[in-house]
Design a protein around this motif. Structure first.
Motif: not given
Length: 479
Positions: A385-387, A404-429
């Motif tokens: 989640w680069s800032l 070595l990582a899963v991307e949640v926020k890419d360089e084009r994102d201004d707002l990361v929506v809940a669906e993307v966050i939900e999917r990323g958290v599930r995939s890594i855990i």
């Protein structure tokens, strides 16, 4: 005949640069007792210095001492933030640095035994070394791949007349395996007219004026960049990958944070192994209220356990983020009550201790290089989640080049929506990575392998141990 050597370090202000630089110094004096090390500490613009940390090092490590420089003028209006501010503020300390080194030379009666090691944003101090006829080295506290970007920038500048943003959607950079999206570069590098671009170009050019470049990274982690330094770049000084240099010792946190610390660790102790996703965006990272709400919704929908370091944005440029007095004001209605037992929202968080805890199974990170190295050391997979600044490049390398990582926020994102966050958290855990196609299982396997390689690198006979030995010999014997 034994030859004693005085190393003078000029780190950038702020603990994210000072701590990894001091950790390198500790390893140098442990490796060879002929070193004495002096740190010239530039106060933060507010006047603050990390006194508690300095005192702990002074009281526990021989041959390392600190000189606190007089605070120079802050840059004029128009240079309030970012690389231009940092670079110019450091440059304003040039007379103080020259005076301190001159006094050291006078005390030792031998300028031939002094070497200067400057921070990646303190290249103006190379002029001091040249004036005093002492060798200068650079300590690059980020990754080897982003070092390659700055070394290559003078070439890009001469080859590309247009703005980088307008030139192409991707750039072929020697230190990266895959073409790099221009939007993955620091924002201020995208306009040649910006002061930030001019400072990046200045630093990248001055790196070549040193006797050597020391990098807080590991050959096994970034072999492509190492190959580029050895076989693609020309006219650059030797590059030494000697990391990871991390402060992993048990921290002595201020008494004011003791109850907070105890609450977090007790909560983690009650969670199953590798079950908690830790969200933390660095010492200066904050998020907008709409983004906070999307994260909260995504975490709730994911069904996973979480520990979230939620900070309030600073009110002025020189302040740091603070804890919310009432986090409910930025979270969805009833969120804290619904998440009780499954999630913990805190302010400040002891990152190293959390990453080291057996309950931590994933890390949503701003991709600062220190945080990446800590996460790899403790075998915790990252959701990127680069800032700001080079964090986007760090995240790109982790995801695209290294896996070595899963991307949640890419360089084009201004707002990361809940669906993307939900999917990323599930995939890594989830161990098998079937929480939404994020490939978390494969990432977890690769992180485990890399964690082992990073630990072996600094052990006797490892790649960083060997390279540190080469650096020691060069520092002592250089003419």
């Amino acid at each position: 005949m034994s030859k004693n050597v005085e190393l003078v370090f000029v780190p950038s202000f702020g603990v994210t640069h000072i701590i990894p630089t001091v950790e390198l110094a500790k390893r140098l004096v442990k490796r060879d007792e002929r070193f004495s090390i002096t740190f010239l500490i530039i106060p933060e613009p507010s006047g603050l210095i990390p006194q508690a940390y300095i005192d702990s090092v002074t009281n526990s490590v021989n041959h390392i001492r600190f000189t606190i420089l007089e605070r120079a003028d802050v840059p004029p209006p128009g240079f309030e933030t970012g690389i231009p501010f940092i670079s110019l503020y450091i440059k304003n300390h040039l007379p103080h640095v020259k005076k301190a080194i001159t006094n050291l030379i006078s005390d030792s009666n031998n300028s031939g035994s002094v070497r200067l090691v400057v921070d990646m944003f303190a290249t103006t101090m190379i002029d001091v070394a040249n004036e005093l006829s002492i060798p200068s080295y650079l300590y690059f506290t980020s990754c080897a791949a982003s070092l390659g970007v700055l070394l290559h920038l003078p070439t890009l500048d001469s080859e590309i007349e247009d703005e980088l943003l307008e030139y192409s959607s991707e750039l072929n950079l020697p230190s990266y395996i895959n073409p790099v999206p221009t939007l993955a570069l620091p924002d201020i590098m995208l306009s040649k007219k910006s002061d930030g671009y001019k400072w990046y170009l200045h630093h990248g050019s001055r790196f070549r004026d040193t006797k050597g470049i020391i990098v807080n990274s590991v050959t096994e982690l970034e072999p492509h960049a190492v190959h580029a330094f050895n076989h693609v770049f020309s006219g650059i000084p030797p590059v030494y990958l000697v990391g990871p240099s991390l402060d992993l010792e048990a921290k002595k946190h201020p008494e004011s944070t003791r109850a907070h610390y105890d609450q977090i660790m007790r909560w983690l102790d009650d969670q199953p192994k590798s079950s908690v996703i830790f969200l933390c965006f660095g010492s200066r990272g904050t998020l907008s209220v709409p983004q906070v709400k999307e994260i909260a919704i995504g975490l709730e929908r994911s069904g996973q356990r979480f520990l979230w370091s939620l900070r309030s944005p600073p009110k002025t440029n020189f302040e740091k983020p603070s804890d919310y007095s009432n986090p409910e004001e930025v979270l969805p209605d009833g969120f804290l009550q619904r998440m009780e037992g499954r999630g913990l929202v805190c302010g400040w968080a002891p990152q190293v201790e959390i990453l080291a805890h057996k309950a931590t199974g994933g890390f949503v990170s701003h991709c600062g290089w220190n945080s990446i190295l800590e996460s790899l050391w403790f075998d915790v997979p990252i959701l990127t989640w680069s800032l700001d600044a080079e964090q986007k490049l760090n995240g790109f390398e982790l995801v695209k080049d290294l896996g070595l990582a899963v991307e949640v926020k890419d360089e084009r994102d201004d707002l990361v929506v809940a669906e993307v966050i939900e999917r990323g958290v599930r995939s890594i855990i989830m161990e098998d990575g079937d929480g939404g196609g994020g490939g978390g299982g494969e990432v977890r396997r690769k992180v485990k392998e890399m964690s082992k390689k990073c630990r072996e690198a600094v052990m006797e006979g490892g790649s960083s141990w060997f390279t540190l030995g080469c650096l020691v010999e060069d520092l002592i014997n250089i003419q």
